[in-house]
Design a protein around this motif. Structure first.
Motif: not given
Length: 510
Positions: A49-50, A306-309, A316-318
């Motif tokens: 849910f990011g 995947e690394d950027n994600a 950011t999402i945190f």
């Protein structure tokens, strides 16, 4: 205790159960300990849910900007003849101390250095990595978090001071659900708000204790041990209890103003004794980059990398989840001190002033840290890796004049931020658990103060602050949905007000 609601007893029971769960050794319940369970849940939410957190936070910013330019900006958060209770400096100091005080000091140098070494995406040069590092620090501490705070604070202030409703989160949804908010559904919403507040603030208190201990270690060579951190928590608990006894118009008011003055002095000292030209150039160019890239950053995901994600999920999402978790506490406190301001004045002040100050703060401390790494070869990242994130600030100060004095000033600043955050939180928790009482019972405030400090101390002792932080962020998911409903509720209430009585521009006296 008079006026205590059932939210108090339910929230207190949940808080105590979580503390007990947190102190169970990992070996006893390897698959069911607090840290393991909450990490699994958080990982699921952030990964799956990011996009929801990203879209939600950006939607709140768009909504805040809409309110500034709309006809609803003339609505007074109170009766039409109400005037602001606090002058601008005091108001800014109180909302800023509650909203980001300890965090800014803790991450001011550490976050830009972290992004500098591990940028959100591949950069070709060291200079580009530095620019992106500061740009994302602005992003994480700028318009988005304050838009989240402004949204809930606006709703609380409007319904409490203009419509005469209790100062509860549930009251903001009455235009949508009516009297259902007085029953079990309203209780559930208020319990979620208390849960997020208790654990969010307790985590910050634990981080604050760690950083104060780091400063004391630098000044005195006294080891930053868990015992020292326990002593710090006990001392600061006593101080903020004394502050709470003096009430909102004395303790928090004066300490908040002191926070702003000390923070500005510390920042100006480093600005003018450090690489001033570099810092101001860095600030100016990064501010432009932040504003011009704001839309792209606001919607940036990384479905093909995947690394950027992973970077986005970890930062950011945190952060967006963390700010949403803090929203009930900060929003309620900002609402309490904002009576008499217009919607436009309120939203503009809450968005712009803290964002600009945060940008300048990160430019001074983060810019100085990056300058030390790029031009003097001081490996601050390695020092952070060995001694903890809290060492970044003192490592930077160590390389400038009057380092011991400035470190002492920084410790004082962290301590006063610690006191005002805890004091503000006990006040807010008292309001939330006494049916919105603007002057909650002192016994209730003392109980919540002890719960906060006890939670921070116990989990710091057990190494469970990470689990506590994760638990708070999990609470952000349902609260994000509540915030969306609050936005719909505000729009419905404002439309009704505009229909009943046309909104006229009102001249304000300052």
């Amino acid at each position: 205790m008079k006026k205590v609601s059932k939210v108090f007893y339910i929230s207190l029971a949940i808080s105590l159960l979580f503390i007990l769960w947190g102190i169970i050794p990992e070996k006893t319940l390897p698959e069911w300990n607090l840290n393991h369970v909450t990490s699994l849940i958080q990982g699921f939410l952030v990964t799956r849910f990011g996009w929801f957190y990203l879209l939600t936070a950006t939607a709140f910013l768009i909504f805040a900007i809409f309110l500034i330019v709309s006809k609803y900006g003339n609505i007074v958060l109170g009766k039409d003849d109400d005037k602001p209770e606090y002058n601008f400096l005091t108001w800014f100091g109180m909302l800023f101390s509650a909203g980001m005080g300890i965090g800014l000091v803790f991450w001011g140098a550490a976050e830009p250095i972290s992004h500098f070494h591990t940028p959100p995406y591949t950069t070709e040069t060291e200079a580009e990595a530095a620019r992106v590092a500061l740009q994302y620090s602005f992003f994480h501490w700028g318009f988005h978090p304050w838009a989240i705070y402004a949204t809930i604070a606006l709703a609380l202030a409007y319904f409490q001071f203009r419509k005469g409703e209790p100062g509860l989160i549930s009251s903001t949804l009455k235009p949508l659900y009516g009297d259902k908010m007085n029953g079990g559904f309203g209780t559930l919403i208020n319990v979620i708000a208390v849960f997020a507040t208790v654990f969010g603030v307790a985590t910050s208190l634990g981080l604050g204790a760690q950083q104060i201990g780091s400063g004391i270690e630098y000044i005195t060579n006294f080891s930053n041990s868990i015992s020292l951190q326990m002593i710090i928590i006990i001392v600061v608990t006593i101080l903020y209890m004394l502050s709470a006894l003096t009430g909102l118009n004395k303790g928090i008011k004066y300490l908040s103003t002191t926070n702003v003055v000390v923070a500005i002095l510390l920042m100006l000292f480093l600005l003018f004794t450090g690489p001033t030209n570099f810092i101001m150039n860095f600030f100016t160019t990064t501010l432009g980059s932040y504003i011009s890239n704001l839309p792209e950053m606001s919607f940036r995901m990384a479905p093909f990398n995947e690394d950027n994600a992973s970077w986005l999920e970890g930062w950011t999402i945190f952060y967006w989840a963390w700010w949403i978790a803090w929203a009930p506490f900060v929003g309620m406190f900002i609402a309490r001190v904002s009576r008499g301001r217009t919607v436009r004045e309120f939203v503009t002040g809450v968005l712009l002033v803290p964002t600009i100050f945060s940008a300048l703060w990160f430019s001074v401390f983060g810019g100085s840290a990056i300058h030390l790494e790029m031009n003097q070869g001081i490996d601050i990242a390695s020092i952070m890796s060995d001694g903890g994130t809290e060492t970044a600030l003192f490592t930077v100060l160590e390389n400038f004049p009057l380092s011991v004095i400035m470190t002492g000033l920084a410790v004082i600043l962290i301590s006063t931020f610690f006191i005002t955050s805890a004091d503000s939180a006990t006040f807010v928790l008292g309001m939330q658990t006494t049916n919105g009482d603007l002057n909650p019972n002192m016994t209730v405030k003392v109980i919540w103060g002890l719960v906060q400090s006890g939670t921070a101390a116990v989990l710091l002792w057990q190494g469970g602050l990470g689990a506590l932080q994760t638990a708070s962020i999990i609470a952000a998911f349902p609260f994000a949905i509540i915030l969306i409903l609050i936005v719909i509720s505000i729009i419905k209430a404002f439309r009704e007000e505009a229909r009943v009585s046309p909104l006229k521009r009102r001249k304000r006296e300052h």
